[in-house]
Write a protein that holds these residues in place. Structure first.
Motif, PDB file in Angstrom:
ATOM      1  N   LEU A 110       0.816  -1.208   0.000  1.00  0.00           N
ATOM      2  CA  LEU A 110       0.000   0.000   0.000  1.00  0.00           C
ATOM      3  C   LEU A 110       0.852   1.262   0.000  1.00  0.00           C
ATOM      4  O   LEU A 110       0.516   2.245  -0.642  1.00  0.00           O
ATOM      5  N   ASP A 111       1.963   1.248   0.743  1.00  0.00           N
ATOM      6  CA  ASP A 111       2.806   2.437   0.810  1.00  0.00           C
ATOM      7  C   ASP A 111       4.109   2.092   1.511  1.00  0.00           C
ATOM      8  O   ASP A 111       4.203   1.074   2.197  1.00  0.00           O
ATOM      9  N   ALA A 133      -8.052  -8.212   0.013  1.00  0.00           N
ATOM     10  CA  ALA A 133      -8.819  -7.126   0.633  1.00  0.00           C
ATOM     11  C   ALA A 133      -9.728  -6.473  -0.407  1.00  0.00           C
ATOM     12  O   ALA A 133      -9.366  -6.348  -1.574  1.00  0.00           O
ATOM     13  N   SER A 134     -10.878  -6.057   0.053  1.00  0.00           N
ATOM     14  CA  SER A 134     -11.797  -5.339  -0.825  1.00  0.00           C
ATOM     15  C   SER A 134     -11.278  -3.912  -1.003  1.00  0.00           C
ATOM     16  O   SER A 134     -10.487  -3.418  -0.191  1.00  0.00           O
ATOM     17  N   PRO A 135     -11.734  -3.217  -2.044  1.00  0.00           N
ATOM     18  CA  PRO A 135     -11.328  -1.815  -2.206  1.00  0.00           C
ATOM     19  C   PRO A 135     -11.684  -0.971  -0.976  1.00  0.00           C
ATOM     20  O   PRO A 135     -10.930  -0.080  -0.592  1.00  0.00           O
ATOM     21  N   ILE A 138      -9.065  -1.652   1.701  1.00  0.00           N
ATOM     22  CA  ILE A 138      -7.813  -0.965   1.348  1.00  0.00           C
ATOM     23  C   ILE A 138      -7.933   0.523   1.652  1.00  0.00           C
ATOM     24  O   ILE A 138      -7.010   1.138   2.188  1.00  0.00           O
ATOM     25  N   ARG A 139      -9.090   1.127   1.340  1.00  0.00           N
ATOM     26  CA  ARG A 139      -9.322   2.539   1.651  1.00  0.00           C
ATOM     27  C   ARG A 139      -9.211   2.784   3.156  1.00  0.00           C
ATOM     28  O   ARG A 139      -8.553   3.725   3.602  1.00  0.00           O
ATOM     29  N   LEU A 143      -6.429   5.065   5.122  1.00  0.00           N
ATOM     30  CA  LEU A 143      -6.803   6.135   6.058  1.00  0.00           C
ATOM     31  C   LEU A 143      -6.123   5.938   7.416  1.00  0.00           C
ATOM     32  O   LEU A 143      -5.640   6.902   8.020  1.00  0.00           O
ATOM     33  N   ALA A 144      -6.082   4.690   7.886  1.00  0.00           N
ATOM     34  CA  ALA A 144      -5.413   4.401   9.158  1.00  0.00           C
ATOM     35  C   ALA A 144      -3.921   4.701   9.048  1.00  0.00           C
ATOM     36  O   ALA A 144      -3.308   5.257   9.973  1.00  0.00           O
ATOM     37  N   TRP A 145      -3.325   4.378   7.905  1.00  0.00           N
ATOM     38  CA  TRP A 145      -1.913   4.670   7.691  1.00  0.00           C
ATOM     39  C   TRP A 145      -1.678   6.178   7.666  1.00  0.00           C
ATOM     40  O   TRP A 145      -0.715   6.673   8.249  1.00  0.00           O
ATOM     41  N   ALA A 146      -2.559   6.934   7.023  1.00  0.00           N
ATOM     42  CA  ALA A 146      -2.407   8.393   6.974  1.00  0.00           C
ATOM     43  C   ALA A 146      -2.424   8.982   8.383  1.00  0.00           C
ATOM     44  O   ALA A 146      -1.642   9.882   8.699  1.00  0.00           O
ATOM     45  N   LYS A 147      -3.294   8.444   9.222  1.00  0.00           N
ATOM     46  CA  LYS A 147      -3.368   8.924  10.618  1.00  0.00           C
ATOM     47  C   LYS A 147      -2.065   8.582  11.363  1.00  0.00           C
ATOM     48  O   LYS A 147      -1.501   9.427  12.057  1.00  0.00           O
TER      49      LYS A 147
END
Length: 166
Positions: A110-111, A133-135, A138-139, A143-147
Motif C-alpha cells: 500500500l505504501d 482485501a476489498s477496495p 484498502i481505503r 486512512l489508518a496509515w495516513a493517521k
C-alpha cells in the motif's frame, strides 16, 4: 501421481535443521503454531495442502510452489536475490528476520516511507494490506496509515503526539 507428505516433512525438517532453527523458531517465523510444524514434519497425510504450507515455504526461504514440487518428488527451489517477488528474499543481505520477510511477502503493497532518525539512522516503514482485501478495506487501511503517518511526522518535528487534540 500421489503426493508424498512424508517426503515434504523430511524436506521441511532438513531445511529447518540446516538453518539452525527449532520447530518453535520456524513456527514463529512462519506465524503458525508449533503443532502445525510438528504435523508437517511428521508427514501427516492430507487431502488438500493447508494454507500454512505457503507460510512455511517463505519462512524456510523457499520459492512459492516448492512444497508442491517436493510433494511430487522434486526439490524445493530456494528464493534468490532478483527473483520475481518484490519483497526482500531470505538469503539476501538485508539481515531481516524470517518473520519480517514473511510479513513483507503477504498482501498488496500500500505504501512505504523512510524516516530519518538521529545521525545516519533511519526507520523504514512498509504498509501491506490484507490478501484479497476489498477496495473498501484498502481505503480504510490507507486512512489508518495516513493517521499513523501524521503522528510519526509530529514526532519527527519534535512534537508530542499525546499533546495534540483530535
Amino acid at each position: 501421481m500421489s503426493r508424498d507428505w512424508v517426503r515434504l516433512g523430511h524436506a521441511i525438517e532438513a531445511a529447518r535443521d540446516a538453518k539452525g532453527m527449532t520447530q518453535v523458531a520456524l513456527a514463529e517465523a512462519a506465524d503458525v503454531s508449533e503443532s502445525t510444524i510438528q504435523n508437517l514434519e511428521a508427514g501427516k497425510e492430507r487431502v488438500r495442502q493447508p494454507p500454512s504450507v505457503k507460510k512455511v515455504e517463505a519462512a524456510l526461504g523457499w520459492a512459492p510452489g516448492s512444497a508442491d514440487a517436493v510433494l511430487s518428488g522434486g526439490e524445493p527451489t530456494p528464493l534468490s536475490v532478483g527473483s520475481n517477488s518484490d519483497a526482500p528474499q531470505a538469503g539476501d543481505q538485508t539481515g531481516l528476520p524470517l518473520r519480517i520477510i514473511q510479513e513483507l511477502s503477504d498482501g498488496p503493497l500500500l505504501d512505504t516511507t523512510v524516516l530519518p532518525l538521529s545521525g545516519d539512522s533511519r526507520m523504514v516503514i512498509v504498509v501491506r494490506g490484507t490478501p484479497d482485501a476489498s477496495p473498501e478495506q484498502i481505503r480504510r487501511d490507507l486512512l489508518a496509515w495516513a493517521k499513523a503517518q501524521s503522528v510519526l511526522q509530529e514526532l519527527d518535528h519534535g512534537g508530542d503526539p499525546s499533546d495534540s487534540t483530535n
